[in-house]
Enzyme design. Structure first.
Site, PDB file in Angstrom:
ATOM      1  N   CYS A  71       0.728  -1.306   0.038  1.00 56.40           N
ATOM      2  CA  CYS A  71       0.148   0.014   0.021  1.00 56.40           C
ATOM      3  C   CYS A  71       0.963   1.202   0.023  1.00 56.40           C
ATOM      4  CB  CYS A  71      -0.979  -0.084   1.262  1.00 56.40           C
ATOM      5  SG  CYS A  71      -2.054   1.587   1.301  1.00 56.40           S
ATOM      6  N   HIS A 167      -2.551  -4.133 -10.761  1.00 57.33           N
ATOM      7  CA  HIS A 167      -3.560  -2.872 -11.178  1.00 57.33           C
ATOM      8  C   HIS A 167      -3.891  -2.869 -12.634  1.00 57.33           C
ATOM      9  CE1 HIS A 167      -2.829  -0.423  -7.522  1.00 57.33           C
ATOM     10  NE2 HIS A 167      -1.621  -1.212  -7.667  1.00 57.33           N
ATOM     11  N   GLU A 219     -10.433  -0.143  -5.223  1.00 57.38           N
ATOM     12  CA  GLU A 219      -9.351  -1.289  -4.723  1.00 57.38           C
ATOM     13  C   GLU A 219     -10.087  -2.445  -4.343  1.00 57.38           C
ATOM     14  OE1 GLU A 219      -6.262   0.113  -2.203  1.00 57.38           O
ATOM     15  OE2 GLU A 219      -6.968   2.081  -2.245  1.00 57.38           O
ATOM     16  N   GLY A 231      -1.644   2.472  -6.967  1.00 55.79           N
ATOM     17  CA  GLY A 231      -2.293   2.727  -8.297  1.00 55.79           C
ATOM     18  C   GLY A 231      -2.001   4.047  -8.879  1.00 55.79           C
TER      19      GLY A 231
END
Length: 270
Positions: A71, A167, A219, A231
């Site tokens: 993250c 992604h 997400e 992202g």
């Protein structure tokens, strides 16, 4: 349980110092605490632990209890947490994750607290990537550049890259109002599409110019969030791969702006 609520560009998590304590069943704890009506409310739970590979280990869980590899906004907050709380006096901090060891560069203000944090997410060559089955039925590994998949009966061009987590980047027409884009309706179908066996984070991008991108994000495991650091990185990489953006760009999200650079010399994304 002592916790700290932090956010990076509105991407909010509950942080717990586990260097001296243990949380049982963190997946269920993440579900309970992330509920915005009956819990604390967050995009997930992040545990800060000791590590034998780096200064610290970041263990993260999404709001649905699933464990995430990485993250970008969360790890920047970890850097601020460990420095501001005296767990380290380093301004270059290494954080181990399920996507490998990341390097944080911290800058402090006049009050001695961390004001900014830059994370080196490493390069695309660091990651195996994820498989994607395109409309033509061929299976390729990321990065996937402008391949076509069908979602809910409509064809979409998808560029997919791995930042340690997967992604899919989709470009919206300029005449679409991205603020009113119905991401809540289409997002779940991308996340759970058969093309993405590990599920996927999906970034919907509107190109302002080659140095500015507007972004909305769905997400995996957390639904709509105000920002997503990995992202934003993936979106600049995708923009560069497709010629839509430069290797350095500002990604504008609902929770704030993130400056991203894909370094040409070391292939790292900052």
């Amino acid at each position: 349980m002592k916790f700290t609520k932090m956010h990076g560009a509105g991407n909010d998590y509950i942080y717990v110092d586990c260097t001296q304590s243990v949380i049982d069943n963190p997946s269920q704890v993440a579900i309970d605490l992330s509920d915005r009506h009956f819990g604390i409310g967050s995009d997930g739970l992040i545990l800060i632990k000791n590590s034998d590979k780096a200064d610290f280990f970041m263990e993260m869980y999404n709001a649905d209890g699933s464990q995430g590899q990485m993250c970008g906004n969360g790890i920047r907050c970890v850097g601020k947490f460990v420095y501001d709380n005296g767990l380290t006096d380093k301004t270059t901090v290494t954080i181990d994750t399920l996507a490998g060891v990341k390097i944080l560069e911290l800058k402090t203000g006049a009050d001695g607290k961390v004001e900014t944090a830059r994370v080196d997410t490493k390069g695309l060559k660091e990651y195996k990537g994820c498989e994607i089955e395109t409309i033509a039925g061929k299976v390729v590994k990321t990065p996937v550049v402008d391949e076509t998949i069908v979602v809910e009966g409509k064809e979409y061009k998808v560029t997919a890259v791995s930042m340690g987590n997967p992604h899919a980047i989709v470009y919206l027409d300029k005449d679409i109002d991205i603020k009113k884009f119905e991401i809540e309706k289409i997002g779940p179908f991308f996340e759970n599409h058969k093309a993405f066996p590990e599920r996927i984070n999906t970034e919907f991008i509107q190109v302002v110019d080659k140095n500015n991108l507007n972004m909305r994000v769905w997400e995996r495991g957390a639904a709509v969030t105000l920002a997503c650091g990995t992202g934003a990185c993936a979106s600049v990489v995708a923009g560069s791969l497709t010629g839509r953006s430069e290797r350095t760009a500002t990604v504008r999200l609902r929770g704030g702006d993130l400056d991203v650079r894909w370094d040409q010399e070391d292939d790292h994304v900052y």
